[in-house]
Design a protein around this motif. Structure first.
Motif, PDB file in Angstrom:
ATOM      1  N   ASP A 119     -19.413 -52.705 -12.823  1.00 39.49           N
ATOM      2  CA  ASP A 119     -18.357 -53.479 -12.155  1.00 39.49           C
ATOM      3  C   ASP A 119     -17.156 -53.656 -13.081  1.00 39.49           C
ATOM      4  O   ASP A 119     -16.001 -53.537 -12.660  1.00 39.49           O
ATOM      5  N   THR A 124     -18.762 -48.573 -10.082  1.00 36.24           N
ATOM      6  CA  THR A 124     -19.963 -48.859  -9.289  1.00 36.24           C
ATOM      7  C   THR A 124     -20.074 -47.928  -8.090  1.00 36.24           C
ATOM      8  O   THR A 124     -21.155 -47.382  -7.805  1.00 36.24           O
ATOM      9  N   GLU A 125     -18.984 -47.714  -7.394  1.00 39.65           N
ATOM     10  CA  GLU A 125     -19.011 -46.889  -6.180  1.00 39.65           C
ATOM     11  C   GLU A 125     -19.261 -45.414  -6.489  1.00 39.65           C
ATOM     12  O   GLU A 125     -19.605 -44.643  -5.585  1.00 39.65           O
ATOM     13  N   SER A 126     -19.104 -45.014  -7.732  1.00 41.71           N
ATOM     14  CA  SER A 126     -19.289 -43.608  -8.104  1.00 41.71           C
ATOM     15  C   SER A 126     -20.652 -43.323  -8.722  1.00 41.71           C
ATOM     16  O   SER A 126     -20.947 -42.170  -9.052  1.00 41.71           O
TER      17      SER A 126
END
Length: 240
Positions: A119, A124-126
């Motif tokens: 974060d 995080t999304e990757s």
């Protein structure tokens, strides 16, 4: 935390290496290691981390001799090279879990650590994507997270700010300070002298494998001079 005593590492058929190097990094130190290309910085770091063997001397990390007990010693530190080699066929989260498995980090602890650092670095999304799709900066961030997941007492980095965007560089500096505030230490090489001067309490200058100067930053940088001024004077004096 880290004691380097009379470290000597020579390369066959070359003058490159390090000669009779002595350094002492204490708990709470953020210690900068500076020098020109080929001065011996990376060689020193690779000897400290057990990647390179060395000809003479002794390296002690948190009271453990790297030569006599390398496996136990490596539990106490983390190393991030200047160009980390990651397993690109894994996803980011698979790689982080792989590293956490090696260091036997408990499930909840690793989840908390990965969430905190991912974060902070905004990746995080990757984490579900293959590492092969990551940019250089994202790979650098993933390497940093993997180094922190087992809470090392000593963090060793080779040119850690190369490839990081300004925000990520600030976050990394804060993490270095946090490690030291919790009783750890940071030892890193850098060409970014302005960062070293502002961030570090200790500094060592190396040229041609030999230590020119080391000690408290405030003792070495004084009388209105910058670290850049001191560095240029030191290497010029030796050249003369």
């Amino acid at each position: 935390m880290l004691k380097i005593h009379n470290l000597t590492k020579c390369y066959k058929g070359s003058d490159k290496g390090v000669h009779q190097l002595n350094m002492h990094i204490n708990k709470g130190d953020i210690y900068a290691f500076i020098g020109h290309n080929g001065a011996g910085k990376t060689t020193t770091l690779k000897c400290v981390t057990g990647i390179h063997d060395f000809d003479e001397g002794e390296i002690i990390i948190d009271g453990i001799n790297i030569r006599e007990n390398p496996l136990e010693c490596k539990k106490h530190f983390a190393y991030i090279p200047d160009n980390p080699d990651l397993y690109e066929y894994l996803t980011g989260i698979q790689y982080l879990n792989f590293v956490a498995d090696i260091f036997q980090v408990e499930a909840k602890e690793r989840r908390d650590k990965i969430e905190k650092y991912a974060d902070a670095f905004e990746i995080t999304e990757s984490l579900g994507d293959l590492i092969s799709t990551y940019s250089h900066g994202m790979k650098q961030k993933l390497a940093i997270i993997s180094a922190l997941v087992h809470e090392p007492k000593l963090l060793i980095l080779d040119e850690p700010f190369v490839g990081l965007d300004p925000k990520a560089a600030v976050i990394l500096k804060d993490m270095m300070r946090e490690i030291c505030a919790n009783g750890g230490a940071v030892f890193f090489s850098t060409h970014v002298l302005e960062v070293a001067e502002k961030l570090c309490n200790k500094v060592a200058i190396i040229k041609d494998g030999r230590l020119l100067s080391s000690g408290n930053m405030e003792d070495i940088v004084r009388d209105g001079q910058s670290l850049e001024d001191i560095f240029m004077e030191a290497i010029d004096d030796v050249a003369d």
